[in-house]
Design a protein around this motif. Structure first.
Motif, mmCIF file in Angstrom:
data_model
loop_
_atom_site.group_PDB
_atom_site.id
_atom_site.type_symbol
_atom_site.label_atom_id
_atom_site.label_comp_id
_atom_site.label_asym_id
_atom_site.label_seq_id
_atom_site.Cartn_x
_atom_site.Cartn_y
_atom_site.Cartn_z
ATOM 1 N N PRO A 280 -5.891 -24.413 41.422
ATOM 2 C CA PRO A 280 -6.295 -25.616 42.159
ATOM 3 C C PRO A 280 -5.845 -25.667 43.608
ATOM 4 C CG PRO A 280 -4.667 -26.142 40.471
ATOM 5 C CD PRO A 280 -5.048 -24.718 40.272
ATOM 6 N N TRP A 281 -4.643 -25.229 43.938
ATOM 7 C CA TRP A 281 -4.168 -25.382 45.317
ATOM 8 C C TRP A 281 -5.004 -24.613 46.335
ATOM 9 C CZ3 TRP A 281 -1.758 -29.281 47.094
ATOM 10 C CH2 TRP A 281 -0.900 -30.015 46.275
ATOM 11 N N PRO A 282 -5.293 -23.323 46.128
ATOM 12 C CA PRO A 282 -6.135 -22.641 47.123
ATOM 13 C C PRO A 282 -7.543 -23.227 47.202
ATOM 14 C CG PRO A 282 -5.224 -21.054 45.548
ATOM 15 C CD PRO A 282 -4.794 -22.416 45.115
ATOM 16 N N ILE A 283 -8.051 -23.743 46.082
ATOM 17 C CA ILE A 283 -9.386 -24.346 46.094
ATOM 18 C C ILE A 283 -9.365 -25.638 46.908
ATOM 19 C CG2 ILE A 283 -11.173 -25.425 44.667
ATOM 20 C CD1 ILE A 283 -10.306 -23.430 42.423
ATOM 21 N N VAL A 284 -8.393 -26.503 46.658
ATOM 22 C CA VAL A 284 -8.300 -27.772 47.387
ATOM 23 C C VAL A 284 -8.076 -27.516 48.880
ATOM 24 C CG1 VAL A 284 -6.918 -29.860 47.689
ATOM 25 C CG2 VAL A 284 -7.605 -29.150 45.406
ATOM 26 N N ASP B 2 -20.554 -16.083 44.481
ATOM 27 C CA ASP B 2 -19.659 -15.800 45.586
ATOM 28 C C ASP B 2 -18.960 -14.471 45.331
ATOM 29 O OD1 ASP B 2 -17.407 -18.402 44.425
ATOM 30 O OD2 ASP B 2 -18.007 -16.531 43.505
ATOM 31 N N ASN B 3 -18.195 -14.022 46.288
ATOM 32 C CA ASN B 3 -17.522 -12.743 46.204
ATOM 33 C C ASN B 3 -16.034 -12.969 45.973
ATOM 34 O OD1 ASN B 3 -16.505 -10.203 46.478
ATOM 35 N ND2 ASN B 3 -17.604 -9.748 48.380
ATOM 36 N N PRO B 4 -15.554 -12.800 44.723
ATOM 37 C CA PRO B 4 -14.147 -13.072 44.445
ATOM 38 C C PRO B 4 -13.200 -12.083 45.135
ATOM 39 C CG PRO B 4 -15.244 -12.177 42.502
ATOM 40 C CD PRO B 4 -16.291 -12.408 43.556
ATOM 41 N N ARG B 5 -13.694 -10.992 45.680
ATOM 42 C CA ARG B 5 -12.840 -10.037 46.391
ATOM 43 C C ARG B 5 -12.227 -10.652 47.644
ATOM 44 N NH1 ARG B 5 -16.454 -5.436 47.849
ATOM 45 N NH2 ARG B 5 -18.018 -7.044 47.697
ATOM 46 N N LEU B 6 -12.797 -11.728 48.129
ATOM 47 C CA LEU B 6 -12.275 -12.383 49.327
ATOM 48 C C LEU B 6 -11.056 -13.249 49.027
ATOM 49 C CD1 LEU B 6 -15.644 -13.512 50.927
ATOM 50 C CD2 LEU B 6 -14.247 -11.548 51.568
ATOM 51 N N GLY B 7 -10.789 -13.487 47.775
ATOM 52 C CA GLY B 7 -9.687 -14.365 47.394
ATOM 53 C C GLY B 7 -10.198 -15.776 47.177
ATOM 54 N N VAL B 8 -9.438 -16.546 46.439
ATOM 55 C CA VAL B 8 -9.851 -17.898 46.062
ATOM 56 C C VAL B 8 -10.001 -18.791 47.292
ATOM 57 C CG1 VAL B 8 -9.194 -19.947 44.745
ATOM 58 C CG2 VAL B 8 -8.788 -17.678 43.790
ATOM 59 N N PHE B 9 -9.026 -18.788 48.200
ATOM 60 C CA PHE B 9 -9.070 -19.667 49.377
ATOM 61 C C PHE B 9 -10.261 -19.345 50.271
ATOM 62 C CE2 PHE B 9 -7.989 -20.276 53.878
ATOM 63 C CZ PHE B 9 -7.871 -21.656 53.905
ATOM 64 N N VAL B 10 -10.414 -18.081 50.666
ATOM 65 C CA VAL B 10 -11.485 -17.698 51.591
ATOM 66 C C VAL B 10 -12.854 -17.902 50.938
ATOM 67 C CG1 VAL B 10 -12.501 -15.783 52.909
ATOM 68 C CG2 VAL B 10 -10.026 -16.100 52.879
ATOM 69 N N THR B 11 -12.965 -17.543 49.659
ATOM 70 C CA THR B 11 -14.224 -17.765 48.947
ATOM 71 C C THR B 11 -14.577 -19.245 48.941
ATOM 72 O OG1 THR B 11 -13.901 -15.821 47.543
ATOM 73 C CG2 THR B 11 -15.395 -17.530 46.714
#
Length: 187
Positions: free
Chosen positions: A34-38, A96-105
């Motif tokens: 949740p934190w990187p998504i928020v 989306d491309n999960p290789r970018l990481g949760v925050f960047v995606t």
């Protein structure tokens, strides 16, 4: 402060059941972080709404007060009608491309999903309506966070309990009232 409170309320209501709120739910279910998504939603919203607010502020410099009043009034009334049409999440929003990481995606997907969305258009109109551009962007961003952060943390439990038809109807009434007030030259 009126610009801040009106912007917060309008966007929080407009975001209920919106495709970006559904995207928040999809991201939460897919990544379970949740934190990187928020934080991604916050960054995407700040950038998107700052640009939309700047456009709204610029519009006020290009149109005379009478033309602006009619454009805003008609726009708010059109937004009221749009609020009565429920959003569905497009399939492309989940690829989306999960290789970018949760925050960047999250930043990229949420920013793109917000382009031309009800809340982005509302931000343009509110920034054109109120001269306090910073308060409008702060308010619309807070409204987005109030609607999306709980979805990320609490997921489907909230979405199932919120009567979206009522929320959309109340949002439509608020937008229609703002449109009538703008056409009447009030405020």
């Amino acid at each position: 402060m009126e610009a801040f409170f009106v912007s917060t309320g309008i966007v929080a209501l407009a975001e209920m059941g919106d495709k970006t709120q559904l995207l928040s739910l999809v991201l939460a279910a897919r990544f379970r972080k949740p934190w990187p998504i928020v934080l991604g939603i916050l960054v995407a919203t700040l950038v998107n709404h700052a640009l939309a607010g700047a456009l709204g502020a610029w519009v006020t410099t290009q149109l005379g007060p009478d033309v602006l009043r009619w454009v805003l009034g008609a726009s708010f009334i059109a937004m009221a009608g749009w609020m009565l049409i429920p959003d569905k999440l497009d399939d492309e929003d989940t690829k989306d491309n999960p290789r970018l990481g949760v925050f960047v995606t999250t930043v990229i997907v949420f920013f793109l999903a917000e382009m031309g969305d009800k809340t982005q258009i509302a931000t343009v109109m509110l920034a054109a309506r109120y001269s306090e551009y910073i308060w409008v962007v702060a308010g619309t961003t807070l409204g987005m966070m109030l609607a999306n952060a709980p979805v990320v943390w609490l997921g489907e439990r909230i979405v199932k309990r919120v009567p979206l038809k009522v929320v959309h109807t109340v949002s439509a009434i608020v937008f229609a009232a703002l449109g009538v007030l703008a056409l009447a030259g009030v405020g």
